[in-house]
Design a protein around this motif. Structure first.
Motif, mmCIF file in Angstrom:
data_model
loop_
_atom_site.group_PDB
_atom_site.id
_atom_site.type_symbol
_atom_site.label_atom_id
_atom_site.label_comp_id
_atom_site.label_asym_id
_atom_site.label_seq_id
_atom_site.Cartn_x
_atom_site.Cartn_y
_atom_site.Cartn_z
ATOM 1 N N VAL A 22 0.832 -1.226 0.000
ATOM 2 C CA VAL A 22 0.000 0.000 0.000
ATOM 3 C C VAL A 22 0.856 1.261 0.000
ATOM 4 O O VAL A 22 0.883 1.984 -0.989
ATOM 5 C CB VAL A 22 -1.033 0.070 1.159
ATOM 6 N N LEU A 23 1.549 1.557 1.108
ATOM 7 C CA LEU A 23 2.314 2.801 1.188
ATOM 8 C C LEU A 23 3.795 2.503 1.384
ATOM 9 O O LEU A 23 4.199 1.388 1.675
ATOM 10 C CB LEU A 23 1.793 3.680 2.340
ATOM 11 N N ASP A 24 4.584 3.568 1.275
ATOM 12 C CA ASP A 24 6.021 3.492 1.483
ATOM 13 C C ASP A 24 6.260 3.687 2.986
ATOM 14 O O ASP A 24 6.283 4.796 3.478
ATOM 15 C CB ASP A 24 6.663 4.612 0.646
ATOM 16 N N TRP A 25 6.393 2.582 3.714
ATOM 17 C CA TRP A 25 6.505 2.656 5.181
ATOM 18 C C TRP A 25 7.925 3.046 5.597
ATOM 19 O O TRP A 25 8.850 2.796 4.851
ATOM 20 C CB TRP A 25 6.132 1.306 5.805
ATOM 21 N N PRO A 26 8.164 3.626 6.768
ATOM 22 C CA PRO A 26 7.144 3.979 7.744
ATOM 23 C C PRO A 26 6.294 5.165 7.291
ATOM 24 O O PRO A 26 6.733 5.971 6.476
ATOM 25 C CB PRO A 26 7.980 4.362 8.979
ATOM 26 N N TYR A 27 5.104 5.244 7.861
ATOM 27 C CA TYR A 27 4.182 6.346 7.578
ATOM 28 C C TYR A 27 4.821 7.630 8.101
ATOM 29 O O TYR A 27 5.307 7.679 9.236
ATOM 30 C CB TYR A 27 2.881 6.083 8.321
ATOM 31 N N THR A 28 4.830 8.658 7.265
ATOM 32 C CA THR A 28 5.368 9.948 7.700
ATOM 33 C C THR A 28 4.326 11.034 7.441
ATOM 34 O O THR A 28 3.536 10.937 6.510
ATOM 35 C CB THR A 28 6.658 10.307 6.938
ATOM 36 N N GLU A 29 4.341 12.045 8.268
ATOM 37 C CA GLU A 29 3.466 13.203 8.093
ATOM 38 C C GLU A 29 4.261 14.464 8.424
ATOM 39 O O GLU A 29 5.398 14.392 8.900
ATOM 40 C CB GLU A 29 2.213 13.098 8.977
ATOM 41 N N GLY A 30 3.655 15.624 8.188
ATOM 42 C CA GLY A 30 4.372 16.859 8.466
ATOM 43 C C GLY A 30 3.436 18.043 8.620
ATOM 44 O O GLY A 30 2.313 18.044 8.108
ATOM 45 N N LEU A 31 3.913 19.032 9.356
ATOM 46 C CA LEU A 31 3.207 20.297 9.544
ATOM 47 C C LEU A 31 4.206 21.430 9.357
ATOM 48 O O LEU A 31 5.414 21.246 9.555
ATOM 49 C CB LEU A 31 2.638 20.402 10.965
ATOM 50 N N ARG A 32 3.696 22.593 9.016
ATOM 51 C CA ARG A 32 4.520 23.790 9.095
ATOM 52 C C ARG A 32 4.723 24.086 10.587
ATOM 53 O O ARG A 32 3.851 23.755 11.403
ATOM 54 C CB ARG A 32 3.765 24.935 8.413
ATOM 55 N N LEU A 33 5.831 24.714 10.945
ATOM 56 C CA LEU A 33 6.117 24.926 12.370
ATOM 57 C C LEU A 33 5.020 25.742 13.065
ATOM 58 O O LEU A 33 4.635 25.432 14.195
ATOM 59 C CB LEU A 33 7.480 25.602 12.555
ATOM 60 N N ASP A 34 4.467 26.763 12.376
ATOM 61 C CA ASP A 34 3.416 27.553 13.036
ATOM 62 C C ASP A 34 2.149 26.721 13.264
ATOM 63 O O ASP A 34 1.435 26.923 14.254
ATOM 64 C CB ASP A 34 3.118 28.862 12.286
ATOM 65 N N GLU A 35 1.878 25.763 12.380
ATOM 66 C CA GLU A 35 0.735 24.858 12.596
ATOM 67 C C GLU A 35 1.016 23.946 13.794
ATOM 68 O O GLU A 35 0.143 23.689 14.624
ATOM 69 C CB GLU A 35 0.505 23.985 11.358
ATOM 70 N N ALA A 36 2.250 23.457 13.867
ATOM 71 C CA ALA A 36 2.635 22.543 14.948
ATOM 72 C C ALA A 36 2.550 23.241 16.303
ATOM 73 O O ALA A 36 2.206 22.614 17.319
ATOM 74 C CB ALA A 36 4.048 22.020 14.708
ATOM 75 N N LEU A 37 2.863 24.521 16.326
ATOM 76 C CA LEU A 37 2.862 25.280 17.587
ATOM 77 C C LEU A 37 1.485 25.827 17.943
ATOM 78 O O LEU A 37 1.297 26.389 19.030
ATOM 79 C CB LEU A 37 3.862 26.447 17.498
ATOM 80 N N HIS A 38 0.514 25.678 17.049
ATOM 81 C CA HIS A 38 -0.822 26.216 17.309
ATOM 82 C C HIS A 38 -1.435 25.515 18.519
ATOM 83 O O HIS A 38 -1.292 24.300 18.677
ATOM 84 C CB HIS A 38 -1.719 26.031 16.080
ATOM 85 N N PRO A 39 -2.114 26.268 19.405
ATOM 86 C CA PRO A 39 -2.658 25.659 20.625
ATOM 87 C C PRO A 39 -3.632 24.501 20.386
ATOM 88 O O PRO A 39 -3.797 23.649 21.266
ATOM 89 C CB PRO A 39 -3.371 26.813 21.343
ATOM 90 N N LEU A 40 -4.276 24.430 19.204
ATOM 91 C CA LEU A 40 -5.191 23.307 18.940
ATOM 92 C C LEU A 40 -4.454 21.998 18.636
ATOM 93 O O LEU A 40 -5.034 20.919 18.728
ATOM 94 C CB LEU A 40 -6.099 23.621 17.745
ATOM 95 N N THR A 41 -3.187 22.087 18.232
ATOM 96 C CA THR A 41 -2.452 20.884 17.809
ATOM 97 C C THR A 41 -2.061 20.074 19.040
ATOM 98 O O THR A 41 -1.323 20.535 19.900
ATOM 99 C CB THR A 41 -1.220 21.273 16.979
ATOM 100 N N LEU A 42 -2.567 18.856 19.080
ATOM 101 C CA LEU A 42 -2.511 18.042 20.291
ATOM 102 C C LEU A 42 -1.658 16.796 20.072
ATOM 103 O O LEU A 42 -1.715 16.175 19.015
ATOM 104 C CB LEU A 42 -3.946 17.607 20.619
ATOM 105 N N LEU A 43 -0.880 16.431 21.096
ATOM 106 C CA LEU A 43 -0.309 15.086 21.160
ATOM 107 C C LEU A 43 -1.230 14.299 22.069
ATOM 108 O O LEU A 43 -1.349 14.604 23.262
ATOM 109 C CB LEU A 43 1.121 15.108 21.706
ATOM 110 N N ALA A 44 -1.930 13.332 21.514
ATOM 111 C CA ALA A 44 -2.931 12.590 22.287
ATOM 112 C C ALA A 44 -2.330 11.304 22.832
ATOM 113 O O ALA A 44 -1.589 10.596 22.141
ATOM 114 C CB ALA A 44 -4.145 12.278 21.417
ATOM 115 N N VAL A 45 -2.661 11.016 24.089
ATOM 116 C CA VAL A 45 -2.213 9.778 24.755
ATOM 117 C C VAL A 45 -3.411 8.958 25.210
ATOM 118 O O VAL A 45 -3.256 7.858 25.725
ATOM 119 C CB VAL A 45 -1.293 10.094 25.958
ATOM 120 N N GLY A 46 -4.621 9.521 25.033
ATOM 121 C CA GLY A 46 -5.799 8.810 25.497
ATOM 122 C C GLY A 46 -7.047 9.225 24.756
ATOM 123 O O GLY A 46 -7.050 10.162 23.949
ATOM 124 N N VAL A 47 -8.118 8.500 25.042
ATOM 125 C CA VAL A 47 -9.427 8.793 24.472
ATOM 126 C C VAL A 47 -10.467 8.275 25.469
ATOM 127 O O VAL A 47 -10.213 7.286 26.174
ATOM 128 C CB VAL A 47 -9.559 8.150 23.065
#
Length: 266
Positions: free
Chosen positions: A136-161
């Motif tokens: 299917v894809l070229d593993w490992p799966y990679t993603e990216g954000l612009r730094l200002d998007e990454a620093l935006h207060p809505l951008t979350l590192l989730a550890v639970g649900v």
């Protein structure tokens, strides 16, 4: 029961939560895109149990003053864990309302001191060919954000649900959640975070660049080449509802894209 109580996370509520009704837990934990464990929506819940999530470390490297390796338990103590109820919109046209537990990605980036030359953040996810699919894809799966998007207060590192540690099919033990972008931008089971000067290549963009742009902001006006993005179906509902610009987060994030042609930078 008692077994469940032991997995509960201590959280503080967040002012950034939506007040919409939550999607059913069974949908959130049983209807997933995690192609490493299979391409059918039910495959990840069936197959992800094979992945070990302890020990787990996350390396933060690249254009930072203080590169370091964090143990997952260190990360859990980095910032107060918040419950954030976010809308999730997938590129295939379905949506959910999910009570994530996590902390802002900005809190982690602050620890490593991004350099002035850093413009983007790349995310590399766990890949074990012994238990994950090879095509299917070229593993490992990679993603990216612009730094200002990454620093935006809505951008979350989730550890639970739902107040508990993330199930493996939801990207345990640590995943990204970027609520104004299509779901595939929110990388699961992260092992490396790298700050770069150049826009990083991302898994779906490499696979089908005409379908999956680097930005992948939820935008009802930009068609996916194979279907419209103007409406969505919330899991558990039959009716379709209009898709909101930036998934309903325009007030918070539209300023990030001022002056950009969002049809070109899709």
């Amino acid at each position: 029961g008692a077994a469940r109580a032991s997995t509960r996370l201590q959280t503080v509520p967040s002012a950034l939560s939506t007040t919409e009704p939550l999607s059913e837990r069974d949908a959130v934990t049983g209807y997933n895109n995690f192609y490493e464990f299979g391409t059918d929506k039910a495959d990840p819940a069936r197959n992800a149990h094979k992945m070990e999530v302890r020990p787990w470390t996350v390396r933060v490297e690249g254009l930072v003053g203080k590169p370091r390796r964090f143990d997952i338990d260190e990360l859990l103590r980095l910032a107060p864990l918040e419950e954030r109820i976010y809308r999730l919109r997938c590129v295939e046209g379905w949506s959910m309302v999910v009570p994530w537990v996590g902390f802002p990605l900005a809190a982690l980036l602050k620890e490593v001191e991004p350099l002035g030359s850093a413009k983007y953040v790349e995310f590399v996810t766990h890949y074990d060919p012994k238990i994950m699919i090879r095509d299917v894809l070229d593993w490992p799966y990679t993603e990216g954000l612009r730094l200002d998007e990454a620093l935006h207060p809505l951008t979350l590192l989730a550890v639970g649900v739902y107040g508990e540690a993330l199930p493996k099919q939801n990207g345990a033990p640590l995943r990204l959640v970027v609520p104004w972008k299509y779901g595939f931008k929110s990388a699961k089971s992260i092992v490396t975070i790298r700050l770069t000067e150049k826009e990083p290549a991302t898994a779906w963009n490499k696979f089908a660049p005409q379908e999956y742009g680097f930005y992948s902001n939820v935008n009802p006006e930009v068609r996916h080449p194979r279907w419209s993005q103007a409406t969505e179906r919330r899991i558990g509902e039959l009716r379709k509802r209009p898709t909101q610009m930036f998934n309903g987060y325009a007030e918070q994030v539209a300023s990030l894209y001022q002056g950009m042609d969002l049809k070109k930078f899709y």
